[in-house]
Design an enzyme around this catalytic site. Structure first.
Site, PDB file in Angstrom:
ATOM      1  N   LYS A   1       0.817  -1.213   0.000  1.00  0.00           N
ATOM      2  CA  LYS A   1       0.000   0.000   0.000  1.00  0.00           C
ATOM      3  C   LYS A   1       0.852   1.264   0.000  1.00  0.00           C
ATOM      4  O   LYS A   1       0.382   2.332  -0.400  1.00  0.00           O
ATOM      5  CB  LYS A   1      -0.948   0.018   1.197  1.00  0.00           C
TER       6      LYS A   1
ATOM      7  N   TYR B   1     -12.109 -14.019   3.203  1.00  0.00           N
ATOM      8  CA  TYR B   1     -11.082 -13.001   3.395  1.00  0.00           C
ATOM      9  C   TYR B   1     -10.708 -12.895   4.874  1.00  0.00           C
ATOM     10  O   TYR B   1     -11.582 -12.802   5.744  1.00  0.00           O
ATOM     11  CB  TYR B   1     -11.595 -11.653   2.893  1.00  0.00           C
TER      12      TYR B   1
ATOM     13  N   TYR C   1      -3.270 -12.348   3.615  1.00  0.00           N
ATOM     14  CA  TYR C   1      -3.030 -11.875   2.259  1.00  0.00           C
ATOM     15  C   TYR C   1      -1.802 -12.517   1.621  1.00  0.00           C
ATOM     16  O   TYR C   1      -1.925 -13.381   0.757  1.00  0.00           O
ATOM     17  CB  TYR C   1      -2.883 -10.346   2.325  1.00  0.00           C
TER      18      TYR C   1
END
Length: 317
Positions: free
Chosen positions: A28, A242, A268
């Site tokens: 990110k 998730y 992730y």
């Protein structure tokens, strides 16, 4: 990654985007380089974003805000239902607060973009200039960070004489893969990108990536450079959902940690690595040189201690 390569019989390299800086790093940071510049350009004094409880994106957004002197508010969605204390207060959540961000919790299934707009309007009514960042930083502005990464990766490969046959990484909100595909296509590199899904079914995941890649290419000034066949995702390693750890993901965490001294996260990067490992074992990368792009996330490990059984590691010598 010499030891992992030996274990799997594939020539594996790693792009360490877990080392990008800003509160332990992660993918990110590349997106936020562009997003936060846009926020400053627009005169914002507050940034707002949203994600799951252990969002890596939220933690890096909070760190950027701290460095730039902006206020930060993060909306956290409970996508797992975990009541574990560490999951809800440790890991990324702890770091969010250490960086000075405020957080707000929502049950799973909420319209989080809608909730974020409502929260932003409340803060605007109080006089704040709020810049809203989508979950994962995944819009054309954020994806430019991974166009840059594609250029950087090709330059590094050329400098070292490395011929890359494939790039593999974890794909979720789609910005990382969209940016990579756009950059590699724009450079006419012929290097395919395989995203290992962490959330959505394959058709939805690929469509999200393709749509964002097309918008990113337009923003970059090269519309049409990305074709539908350039976007590939494998969603066989999502598991129950998730943020929910999988056995193959835990195995991947242990293999990377014990063979290479590299940390992954259960949500992730471990699912991306699980796909890499399983496909390598099945011969999918035979005679290929594969680069695994490590998207970061190890800061979340403290929130997932319940997923690891380390009883056999305690010994009396």
């Amino acid at each position: 990654m010499k030891r992992l390569s030996e274990a799997l019989g594939v020539d594996l390299w790693i792009k360490r985007d877990d080392c990008t800086g800003m509160s332990t790093g992660g993918n990110k940071t590349r997106k936020l380089e562009f997003l936060m510049a846009e926020a400053l350009e627009q005169g914002a004094d507050m940034v707002m974003t949203q994600g799951a409880t252990q969002t890596n994106h939220g933690r890096q957004t909070a760190a950027f805000a701290a460095k730039l002197g902006l206020k930060c508010h993060i909306l956290l969605e409970d996508r797992t239902g975990y009541q574990d204390g560490n999951y809800n207060t440790n890991g990324n959540v702890l770091l969010d607060h250490l960086h000075g961000a405020t957080t707000e919790k929502f049950p799973g299934g909420h319209d989080m973009p809608g909730e974020m707009e409502r929260a932003a309007e409340k803060m605007r009514a109080k006089g704040h200039k709020v810049y809203v960042i989508p979950g994962g930083g995944s819009n054309p502005t954020g994806a430019l960070g991974y166009v840059n990464c594609a250029f950087e990766l090709l330059a590094q490969a050329n400098e070292t004489g490395l011929k890359i046959d494939r790039v593999v990484h974890a794909t979720g909100s789609s910005g990382t893969q969209a940016g990579l595909v756009t950059g590699l296509c724009a450079m006419n590199s012929a290097v395919p990108v395989l995203g290992i899904g962490t959330r959505a079914p394959q058709p939805k995941q690929e469509q999200m990536v393709y749509d964002l890649a097309c918008k990113t290419a337009e923003k970059l000034g090269c519309p049409g450079v990305v074709k539908r066949e350039d976007v590939m995702a494998n969603t066989d390693y999502v598991g129950e959902g998730y943020g929910v750890p999988t056995e193959s993901g835990i195995e991947a965490i242990r293999m990377f940690a014990e063979l290479e001294g590299i940390l992954l996260d259960p949500c992730y990067s471990a699912k991306g690595a699980a796909g890499l490992i399983d496909l390598a074992r099945k011969g999918a990368f035979k005679d290929e040189t594969v680069v695994f792009l490590h998207t970061g996330g190890a800061a979340a490990l403290g929130g997932y201690d319940f997923a690891f059984d380390n009883a056999d590691r305690w010994v009396n010598l």
